[in-house]
Design a protein around this motif. Structure first.
Motif, PDB file in Angstrom:
ATOM      1  N   HIS A 169       0.848  -1.207   0.000  1.00  0.00           N
ATOM      2  CA  HIS A 169       0.000   0.000   0.000  1.00  0.00           C
ATOM      3  C   HIS A 169       0.878   1.249   0.000  1.00  0.00           C
ATOM      4  CE1 HIS A 169      -4.097   1.760   1.408  1.00  0.00           C
ATOM      5  NE2 HIS A 169      -3.399   2.693   0.789  1.00  0.00           N
TER       6      HIS A 169
ATOM      7  N   HIS B 129       1.414   5.247  -1.938  1.00  0.00           N
ATOM      8  CA  HIS B 129       0.898   6.282  -2.834  1.00  0.00           C
ATOM      9  C   HIS B 129       2.054   7.030  -3.472  1.00  0.00           C
ATOM     10  CE1 HIS B 129      -3.278   6.207  -1.225  1.00  0.00           C
ATOM     11  NE2 HIS B 129      -2.647   5.601  -0.244  1.00  0.00           N
TER      12      HIS B 129
ATOM     13  N   LYS C  82      -7.312   0.998  -7.419  1.00  0.00           N
ATOM     14  CA  LYS C  82      -7.376   1.576  -6.078  1.00  0.00           C
ATOM     15  C   LYS C  82      -8.542   2.550  -6.006  1.00  0.00           C
ATOM     16  CE  LYS C  82      -6.592   3.350  -2.029  1.00  0.00           C
ATOM     17  NZ  LYS C  82      -5.439   3.973  -1.455  1.00  0.00           N
TER      18      LYS C  82
ATOM     19  N   ASP D  22       1.209   2.629   3.623  1.00  0.00           N
ATOM     20  CA  ASP D  22       0.489   3.862   3.301  1.00  0.00           C
ATOM     21  C   ASP D  22       1.469   5.022   3.073  1.00  0.00           C
ATOM     22  OD1 ASP D  22      -1.903   5.020   2.621  1.00  0.00           O
ATOM     23  OD2 ASP D  22      -2.619   5.281   4.668  1.00  0.00           O
TER      24      ASP D  22
HETATM   25 ZN   LIG Z   1      -4.353   4.376   0.247  1.00  0.00          ZN
END
Ligand SMILES: [Zn+2]
Length: 271
Positions: free
Chosen positions: A15, A17, A118, A232
């Motif tokens: 996960h 970004h 996503k 994250d």
């Molecule tokens: Zn996320």
């Protein structure tokens, strides 16, 4: 390789970004404001690769969220390009609830070599179980593209575990990942409401807030074989998240599955 207590583990971050350089600072800051959590990094691809390498992580599931339908193609082009530049990246596509031609968009996603989708219902402002989304879930499922959902936020209701469960009642074969141990700030509800053989969870943005006991309960509920380590990024740094993960005290085989094995199986990568 990640080393812990004298054991080496292959590790993936399931996960993360990433944002294009022009908007990375601003996008990172606005996520930090939304969650009222200081961001540890800027969400740039090379920073992710570098922080990951420092921690011994050699695979990254990367994504970026589209808040307008016009952004879908350009984000997917960006993710595709970064996956070509960084072979350690596995790309997820962006999507938007206003996409009209589901099959054509899925064709485009697969042409780009992206491996799933996503969605962030709270940022994108749609309810997970919105009937308008069901054809997309069915099509993703048919094509073997897992969907990673941001799940849970007690301040709002778009992404609640209960809504995801309603989708699974209609589409039991739908393979999805309920991020943040099944529901950020709704960990108990997630265990009560959400179950299914195709539901995976990731450990991202949760271990800083739950007790190890709560995390173990969530992992036991969804299963070690359905749990993946994630950071994250840029919210957290791989090194600190790995420390929190190892503090859960799982054994070597369980760690191996959650750090890499499950991820590799789900995305069809080499063992
Ligand atoms: Zn996320």
């Amino acid at each position: 390789m990640v080393r812990h207590n004298g054991v080496s583990y292959r590790a993936a971050d399931a996960h993360a970004h990433i944002y294009p350089g022009k908007i990375a600072e601003k996008a990172t800051a606005s996520v930090g404001t939304f969650y009222d959590i200081p961001m540890r990094n800027v969400g740039l691809p090379h920073v992710l690769a570098q922080r990951g390498e420092e921690a011994g992580i050699d695979r990254f599931l990367v994504c970026s969220v589209a808040t307008k339908v016009e952004q879908v193609r350009s984000i997917n082009e960006f993710i595709q390009r970064k996956c070509q530049e960084y072979p350690q990246f596995v790309g997820l596509a962006a999507w938007h609830q206003d996409v009209e031609d589901v099959a054509a968009e899925m064709d485009d996603i697969q042409r780009r070599g992206l491996r799933g989708v996503k969605l962030h219902p709270d940022f994108q402002r749609f309810q997970i179980d919105d009937p308008q989304m069901l054809p997309m879930y069915a099509e993703a499922s048919r094509r073997g593209l897992p969907v990673l959902f941001h799940t849970g936020d007690s301040r709002m209701d778009f992404s609640s575990p209960r809504r995801l469960m309603r989708v699974l009642e209609k589409l039991p074969d739908f393979t999805c990942i309920a991020a943040h141990l099944g529901g950020y700030t709704e960990w108990d509800t997630a265990r009560e409401e959400l179950r299914g053989t195709n539901v995976y969870i990731d450990t991202s943005s949760s271990l800083f807030m739950v007790t190890p006991g709560q995390a173990q309960e969530s992992i036991a509920h969804f299963g070690v074989s359905h749990t993946m380590f994630g950071t994250d990024f840029p919210m957290w740094t791989p090194c600190e998240e790995l420390e929190r993960f190892f503090a859960l005290g799982f054994g070597e085989e369980e760690n191996r599955a959650m750090l890499y094995g499950n991820f590799a199986r789900l995305f069809g990568l080499e063992g």
